[in-house]
Motif scaffolding. Structure first.
Motif, short mmCIF file in Angstrom:
data_model
loop_
_atom_site.label_atom_id
_atom_site.label_comp_id
_atom_site.label_asym_id
_atom_site.label_seq_id
_atom_site.Cartn_x
_atom_site.Cartn_y
_atom_site.Cartn_z
N GLY A 238 42.34 26.23 39.39
CA GLY A 238 40.94 26.09 39.78
C GLY A 238 40.64 26.80 41.09
N ALA A 239 41.56 26.72 42.05
CA ALA A 239 41.36 27.38 43.34
C ALA A 239 41.32 28.90 43.18
N MET A 240 42.23 29.45 42.36
CA MET A 240 42.24 30.89 42.15
C MET A 240 41.02 31.35 41.34
N PHE A 241 40.57 30.50 40.41
CA PHE A 241 39.37 30.83 39.65
C PHE A 241 38.17 30.89 40.59
N ALA A 242 38.07 29.92 41.51
CA ALA A 242 36.99 29.92 42.49
C ALA A 242 37.05 31.15 43.38
N MET A 243 38.25 31.52 43.81
CA MET A 243 38.42 32.70 44.65
C MET A 243 38.04 33.97 43.89
N THR A 244 38.42 34.03 42.61
CA THR A 244 38.08 35.18 41.78
C THR A 244 36.58 35.38 41.69
N LEU A 245 35.87 34.30 41.38
CA LEU A 245 34.42 34.39 41.22
C LEU A 245 33.73 34.67 42.54
N TRP A 246 34.20 34.04 43.60
CA TRP A 246 33.62 34.22 44.93
C TRP A 246 33.73 35.68 45.36
N LEU A 247 34.93 36.23 45.35
CA LEU A 247 35.14 37.59 45.82
C LEU A 247 34.51 38.62 44.87
N GLY A 248 34.67 38.37 43.56
CA GLY A 248 34.11 39.30 42.59
C GLY A 248 32.60 39.39 42.67
N ASN A 249 31.92 38.25 42.78
CA ASN A 249 30.47 38.25 42.90
C ASN A 249 30.01 38.81 44.24
N SER A 250 30.78 38.56 45.30
CA SER A 250 30.43 39.11 46.61
C SER A 250 30.46 40.64 46.60
N ALA A 251 31.35 41.20 45.78
CA ALA A 251 31.46 42.66 45.72
C ALA A 251 30.17 43.31 45.23
N TYR A 252 29.39 42.58 44.40
CA TYR A 252 28.15 43.14 43.87
C TYR A 252 27.10 43.38 44.96
N LEU A 253 27.28 42.76 46.12
CA LEU A 253 26.36 43.00 47.22
C LEU A 253 26.57 44.38 47.83
N TYR A 254 27.73 45.01 47.56
CA TYR A 254 28.08 46.25 48.23
C TYR A 254 28.32 47.42 47.27
N ILE A 255 28.74 47.14 46.04
CA ILE A 255 29.03 48.21 45.10
C ILE A 255 28.30 47.96 43.79
N SER A 256 28.20 48.99 42.98
CA SER A 256 27.49 48.87 41.71
C SER A 256 28.33 48.12 40.68
N VAL A 257 27.66 47.64 39.64
CA VAL A 257 28.34 46.93 38.56
C VAL A 257 29.35 47.85 37.88
N ALA A 258 28.95 49.10 37.67
CA ALA A 258 29.83 50.05 36.99
C ALA A 258 31.11 50.30 37.79
N PHE A 259 30.96 50.53 39.10
CA PHE A 259 32.14 50.80 39.92
C PHE A 259 33.03 49.56 40.03
N ALA A 260 32.41 48.37 40.11
CA ALA A 260 33.18 47.13 40.13
C ALA A 260 34.00 46.99 38.86
N GLN A 261 33.41 47.36 37.73
CA GLN A 261 34.12 47.27 36.45
C GLN A 261 35.28 48.27 36.41
N MET A 262 35.08 49.44 37.00
CA MET A 262 36.16 50.42 37.05
C MET A 262 37.34 49.89 37.87
N LEU A 263 37.05 49.24 38.98
CA LEU A 263 38.11 48.68 39.81
C LEU A 263 38.84 47.55 39.09
N LYS A 264 38.13 46.83 38.21
CA LYS A 264 38.76 45.75 37.46
C LYS A 264 39.81 46.26 36.49
N ALA A 265 39.75 47.55 36.16
CA ALA A 265 40.73 48.11 35.24
C ALA A 265 42.15 48.04 35.80
N ILE A 266 42.27 47.81 37.11
CA ILE A 266 43.59 47.71 37.74
C ILE A 266 44.23 46.35 37.47
N MET A 267 43.50 45.46 36.81
CA MET A 267 43.98 44.09 36.57
C MET A 267 45.36 44.02 35.92
#
Length: 326
Positions: A74-103
């Motif tokens: 639960g803690a890691m899920f919260a951290m994932t959503l927190w940081l991932g959603n915060s990224a949208y304030l600075y980068i585009s959805v498309a670029f964020a999705q590209m970075l997710k490919a490193i998963m």
């Protein structure tokens, strides 16, 4: 059904970006938004299991398992959503999705560190292809924000840790949970983990600012989209197969990139972007094929286990596939 899942995912990514955008809803509070998602999920799961009793909570959960396994997940899920959603304030959805490919790279490296994965030349080659693709896609980004990149990569690491904890939870603890049961236990824990940073980091800003606005109906639709995404992933796996879910995951990724480029003004895809992302996706497909390839030993035992406990393989894949959410 697989394509519908991809369309829902694209809508969820876009709706989060739209809500957080100061030019639209004017609600630039990613922790608060994620907290609302988890509260909504907790309420819906409680209603489904306890009030309407549509789904029965599976047995096997103990206090020790909850503390040692569910809370870290639960803690890691919260951290994932927190940081991932915060990224949208600075980068585009498309670029964020590209970075997710490193998963897959993060999951593999952490899995190897925890003794869940075995190093091999083939896996290292696949990880190298994915990494090169993401690097090329990043080089092609026109307006890159390193703050957004750090947020997104932090979310990737947190998500990888969550998946590792889920695998340990399923393999070593021996508890099998369907998606509703998993969300029933994890969502309240994630909401509590998000409440603390929201209280100290965002609540003072929200109290000082009178300009933000979040219409209740829009809030409901946004939370509902996130919850439906979880359900659609579950339905794809339960009605088809894990392979179909993984393949449609690639379709989902491309849908998010292309639709965000068409919808959002801050998304400008370059030729280098597309080439780099295509390389990364090719590596992800190779990774999925390698992971789904049946092992030469233990097939008979796996078949026997499937007959003795039908649904367990689906439960494992369903739990791991919740990474598609939010």
């Amino acid at each position: 059904m697989g394509l519908s899942c991809a369309h829902v995912a694209s809508g969820v990514e876009g709706s989060i970006k739209w809500v957080l955008s100061s030019k639209e809803i004017n609600f630039p509070y990613p922790v608060a938004l994620t907290l609302l998602h988890m509260v909504f999920s907790s309420v819906v799961c409680f209603a489904i299991t306890k009030i309407f009793k549509i789904v029965k909570i599976e047995e096997g959960m103990t206090t020790d398992i909850y503390i040692s396994s569910v809370i870290p997940i639960g803690a890691m899920f919260a951290m994932t959503l927190w940081l991932g959603n915060s990224a949208y304030l600075y980068i585009s959805v498309a670029f964020a999705q590209m970075l997710k490919a490193i998963m897959p790279v993060a999951v593999f490296l952490l899995g190897a560190a925890f003794g869940l994965e075995e190093m091999s030349c083939k896996m290292l080659a696949i990880m190298s292809v994915i990494s090169v693709g993401v690097i090329v896609a990043s080089v092609g980004e026109i307006t890159i924000s390193w703050v957004g990149v750090v947020y997104q990569m932090g979310g990737v690491v947190a998500e990888a840790l969550r998946l590792i904890f889920i695998e340990i939870f399923l393999k070593k603890k021996g508890v099998r949970l369907n998606l509703i049961s998993m969300m029933y236990y994890v969502s309240p824990c994630s909401a509590l983990c998000l409440f603390i940073p929201w209280l100290f980091l965002e609540k003072p800003k929200m109290d000082e600012s009178a300009s933000w606005n979040f219409p209740p109906f829009t809030l409901f639709l946004n939370c509902l989209c996130t919850f439906i995404l979880n359900m659609s992933v579950f339905l794809v796996i339960s009605r088809t197969s894990a392979l179909t879910a993984r393949v449609t995951g690639v379709v989902r990724d491309w849908s998010v990139v292309l639709l965000s480029a068409a919808i959002f003004a801050d998304t400008q895809l370059t030729f280098i972007n597309i080439i780099g992302y295509a390389i990364a996706i090719a590596g992800v497909v190779a990774y999925n094929n390698h992971k789904l390839k049946p092992k030469p030993q233990g097939n008979e035992q796996q078949s026997a286990d499937s007959k003795a406990n039908p649904g367990s393989p689906q439960d494992v894949e369903t739990s791991i596939s919740t990474k598609e959410a939010s």
